[in-house]
Design a protein around this motif. Structure first.
Motif, mmCIF file in Angstrom:
data_model
loop_
_atom_site.group_PDB
_atom_site.id
_atom_site.type_symbol
_atom_site.label_atom_id
_atom_site.label_comp_id
_atom_site.label_asym_id
_atom_site.label_seq_id
_atom_site.Cartn_x
_atom_site.Cartn_y
_atom_site.Cartn_z
ATOM 1 N N PHE A 140 49.616 41.204 43.009
ATOM 2 C CA PHE A 140 48.639 41.035 41.932
ATOM 3 C C PHE A 140 48.430 42.326 41.160
ATOM 4 C CE2 PHE A 140 47.440 37.609 44.930
ATOM 5 C CZ PHE A 140 47.721 36.544 44.088
ATOM 6 N N GLU A 141 48.312 43.427 41.865
ATOM 7 C CA GLU A 141 48.126 44.706 41.187
ATOM 8 C C GLU A 141 49.324 45.013 40.297
ATOM 9 O OE1 GLU A 141 46.310 48.979 42.435
ATOM 10 O OE2 GLU A 141 47.940 48.233 43.702
ATOM 11 N N ALA A 142 50.516 44.692 40.779
ATOM 12 C CA ALA A 142 51.729 44.974 40.004
ATOM 13 C C ALA A 142 51.870 44.041 38.804
ATOM 14 C CB ALA A 142 52.957 44.846 40.908
ATOM 15 N N ALA A 143 51.381 42.800 38.946
ATOM 16 C CA ALA A 143 51.582 41.801 37.893
ATOM 17 C C ALA A 143 50.577 41.921 36.763
ATOM 18 C CB ALA A 143 51.519 40.399 38.479
ATOM 19 N N GLY A 144 49.424 42.500 37.027
ATOM 20 C CA GLY A 144 48.379 42.548 36.013
ATOM 21 C C GLY A 144 48.582 43.691 35.031
ATOM 22 N N ALA A 145 48.643 43.371 33.762
ATOM 23 C CA ALA A 145 48.767 44.410 32.734
ATOM 24 C C ALA A 145 47.525 45.296 32.722
ATOM 25 C CB ALA A 145 48.974 43.763 31.373
ATOM 26 N N THR A 146 46.392 44.725 33.089
ATOM 27 C CA THR A 146 45.137 45.472 33.226
ATOM 28 C C THR A 146 44.493 45.068 34.549
ATOM 29 O OG1 THR A 146 43.772 43.766 32.195
ATOM 30 C CG2 THR A 146 44.812 45.393 30.719
ATOM 31 N N ALA A 147 43.482 45.842 34.955
ATOM 32 C CA ALA A 147 42.758 45.502 36.181
ATOM 33 C C ALA A 147 42.134 44.121 36.077
ATOM 34 C CB ALA A 147 41.692 46.552 36.459
ATOM 35 N N ALA A 148 41.606 43.794 34.903
ATOM 36 C CA ALA A 148 40.967 42.487 34.715
ATOM 37 C C ALA A 148 41.970 41.354 34.864
ATOM 38 C CB ALA A 148 40.292 42.421 33.350
ATOM 39 N N VAL A 149 43.184 41.542 34.351
ATOM 40 C CA VAL A 149 44.218 40.507 34.480
ATOM 41 C C VAL A 149 44.615 40.352 35.947
ATOM 42 C CG1 VAL A 149 46.602 39.911 33.922
ATOM 43 C CG2 VAL A 149 45.082 40.762 32.134
ATOM 44 N N ALA A 150 44.788 41.454 36.667
ATOM 45 C CA ALA A 150 45.141 41.382 38.081
ATOM 46 C C ALA A 150 44.079 40.627 38.872
ATOM 47 C CB ALA A 150 45.344 42.784 38.643
ATOM 48 N N GLU A 151 42.808 40.915 38.583
ATOM 49 C CA GLU A 151 41.723 40.226 39.282
ATOM 50 C C GLU A 151 41.690 38.745 38.926
ATOM 51 O OE1 GLU A 151 38.148 42.533 38.527
ATOM 52 O OE2 GLU A 151 39.308 44.351 38.969
ATOM 53 N N ARG A 152 41.962 38.430 37.683
ATOM 54 C CA ARG A 152 42.030 37.017 37.287
ATOM 55 C C ARG A 152 43.129 36.291 38.065
ATOM 56 N NH1 ARG A 152 40.187 32.088 35.607
ATOM 57 N NH2 ARG A 152 41.847 30.936 34.541
ATOM 58 N N LEU A 153 44.276 36.931 38.220
ATOM 59 C CA LEU A 153 45.375 36.306 38.946
ATOM 60 C C LEU A 153 45.052 36.149 40.430
ATOM 61 C CD1 LEU A 153 48.382 38.106 37.235
ATOM 62 C CD2 LEU A 153 47.707 35.714 36.944
ATOM 63 N N ALA A 154 44.391 37.144 41.014
ATOM 64 C CA ALA A 154 43.985 37.033 42.421
ATOM 65 C C ALA A 154 42.998 35.883 42.609
ATOM 66 C CB ALA A 154 43.384 38.349 42.903
ATOM 67 N N TRP A 155 42.054 35.771 41.653
ATOM 68 C CA TRP A 155 41.097 34.660 41.703
ATOM 69 C C TRP A 155 41.833 33.323 41.582
ATOM 70 C CZ3 TRP A 155 39.872 30.462 38.779
ATOM 71 C CH2 TRP A 155 38.666 29.813 39.058
ATOM 72 N N LEU A 156 42.735 33.251 40.632
ATOM 73 C CA LEU A 156 43.418 31.997 40.346
ATOM 74 C C LEU A 156 44.295 31.556 41.516
ATOM 75 C CD1 LEU A 156 43.637 29.957 38.039
ATOM 76 C CD2 LEU A 156 45.473 31.352 37.065
ATOM 77 N N GLY A 157 45.011 32.497 42.107
ATOM 78 C CA GLY A 157 45.833 32.152 43.260
ATOM 79 C C GLY A 157 44.997 31.599 44.399
ATOM 80 N N ALA A 158 43.872 32.238 44.670
ATOM 81 C CA ALA A 158 42.996 31.762 45.742
ATOM 82 C C ALA A 158 42.367 30.424 45.397
ATOM 83 C CB ALA A 158 41.919 32.806 46.024
ATOM 84 N N ARG A 159 42.031 30.235 44.120
ATOM 85 C CA ARG A 159 41.438 28.948 43.717
ATOM 86 C C ARG A 159 42.437 27.813 43.894
ATOM 87 N NH1 ARG A 159 39.888 24.878 43.448
ATOM 88 N NH2 ARG A 159 38.278 23.844 42.192
ATOM 89 N N LEU A 160 43.705 28.066 43.588
ATOM 90 C CA LEU A 160 44.743 27.054 43.790
ATOM 91 C C LEU A 160 44.969 26.791 45.279
ATOM 92 C CD1 LEU A 160 47.192 28.255 41.011
ATOM 93 C CD2 LEU A 160 46.081 26.013 41.071
ATOM 94 N N MET A 161 44.946 27.839 46.078
ATOM 95 C CA MET A 161 45.093 27.649 47.522
ATOM 96 C C MET A 161 43.921 26.836 48.076
ATOM 97 S SD MET A 161 46.897 30.943 49.316
ATOM 98 C CE MET A 161 45.890 32.239 48.638
ATOM 99 N N ALA A 162 42.724 27.114 47.581
ATOM 100 C CA ALA A 162 41.565 26.348 48.043
ATOM 101 C C ALA A 162 41.738 24.863 47.755
ATOM 102 C CB ALA A 162 40.296 26.873 47.377
#
Length: 334
Positions: free
Chosen positions: A85-107
């Motif tokens: 996630f840290e590597a994929a996010g162009a910004t910290a906010a994007v990385a956090e959005r992706l971490a949230w989204l991945g977990a939301r899909l797993m849930a």
């Protein structure tokens, strides 16, 4: 209801397991790959376990993504490891959005089959030269980034009605051994631990559950692993870090611990853990663990009840749109 969580042997319950669950009455059960074949089968197994217990008990799983994913292809999506996630996010906010989204899909995946607790996020901060058991399971080598990315993942799970368990408190990132196989000893100073290892947990101390580390911290208590150390639990986890949620042990069958299984359970409870965890489904081990675990009562019972508050509601979510966004950034496909 006793203060322990147990694993199951296979894809369905046999008569011995049903009797054990009914009589020992663990707080919950945890699933592994040996328990997973298909969506329909996992849904039946979670129903069977709750039926044997006679209540809607929590069902746990380690669904992190990457190397640690119990629900796997072809029946479930393959999720990326935390480090991506840290590597994929162009910004910290994007990385956090992706971490949230991945977990939301797993849930979403987990709730479909009756699983309502995920042992995620991993808030350990990997150090140079440490054992690869953590490595890319961690979000970042920067404590502040790890804290924020882990928080995003925890929020994603809770939005999907799944309770998170942060691990491995107060930190496994410096360990030069795998606690599954031997006891890691961390010789960092207390100042180093307070500067790097503890902050991600302190920043997330309001989360509902945490899993302890089977690690000796010589600067804090050279005599016992964190799981069985009153000093680590009371002074560091409850005190300095400020965590007052449900504290469960890591798996008591790991080789980092010694003594009989009853003794392992009793030592962890005496140290201040609320609940003990036994994972491998071997009833010859699980029975003495149950005998060493007290009835869930007092503060521990209150913490256990509060920990499940977030599983009772699922926030609206467009799964297709979420998957499209996540897939575009991370390469995950339906």
């Amino acid at each position: 209801m006793r203060a322990f969580i147990c694993g199951l042997k296979g894809l369905t319950l046999d008569a011995d397991e049903r009797a054990f669950l009914r009589e020992a009455s663990p707080w919950g059960v945890i699933l592994f790959r040996r328990n997973v074949e298909s969506r329909e089968q996992v849904a039946r197994l979670t129903d069977e376990a709750r039926g044997a217990l006679g209540r809607c008990a929590p069902v746990l799983v380690d669904q992190e993504g990457g190397r640690v994913q119990r629900l796997t292809a072809p029946n479930w999506r393959a999720y990326p490891s935390a480090a991506r996630f840290e590597a994929a996010g162009a910004t910290a906010a994007v990385a956090e959005r992706l971490a949230w989204l991945g977990a939301r899909l797993m849930a979403h995946d987990l709730r479909e089959v009756g699983i309502d607790v995920d042992c995620l996020p991993v808030l350990d901060v990997p150090a140079e030269g440490s054992h690869a058991v953590i490595s890319d399971r961690a979000y970042s080598a920067d404590p502040a980034r790890a804290a924020k990315l882990g928080r995003a993942a925890a929020e994603g799970l809770m939005a999907g009605g799944v309770a998170p368990v942060m691990k491995h408190i107060p930190g496994h990132g410096r360990a030069r051994a795998d606690s599954h196989l031997e006891l890691p000893v961390v010789e960092a100073s207390r100042a180093e631990l307070e500067a790097v290892d503890f902050p991600p947990f302190a920043a997330n101390a309001d989360l509902p559950m945490a899993m302890s580390a089977h690690v000796v911290y010589t600067a804090i208590d050279p005599t016992a692993p964190g799981t069985q150390s009153k000093t680590v639990v009371n002074d560091v986890i409850r005190g300095l870090i400020g965590f007052d949620g449900l504290l469960m042990t890591d798996d008591l069958s790991m080789k980092a611990l010694t003594g009989s299984f009853r003794e392992r359970a009793e030592r962890a409870i005496a140290a201040g853990c609320d609940i003990v965890l036994h994972c491998n489904g071997d009833l010859a081990e699980a029975t003495p663990v149950a005998e060493g675990a007290p009835l869930l009562a007092g503060k521990s019972l209150a913490r256990a009840e509060k920990a499940l508050d977030c599983v009772r509601a699922v926030e609206p979510f467009d799964v297709a749109a979420g998957l499209a966004e996540f897939g575009a950034a991370m390469g995950v496909v339906a």
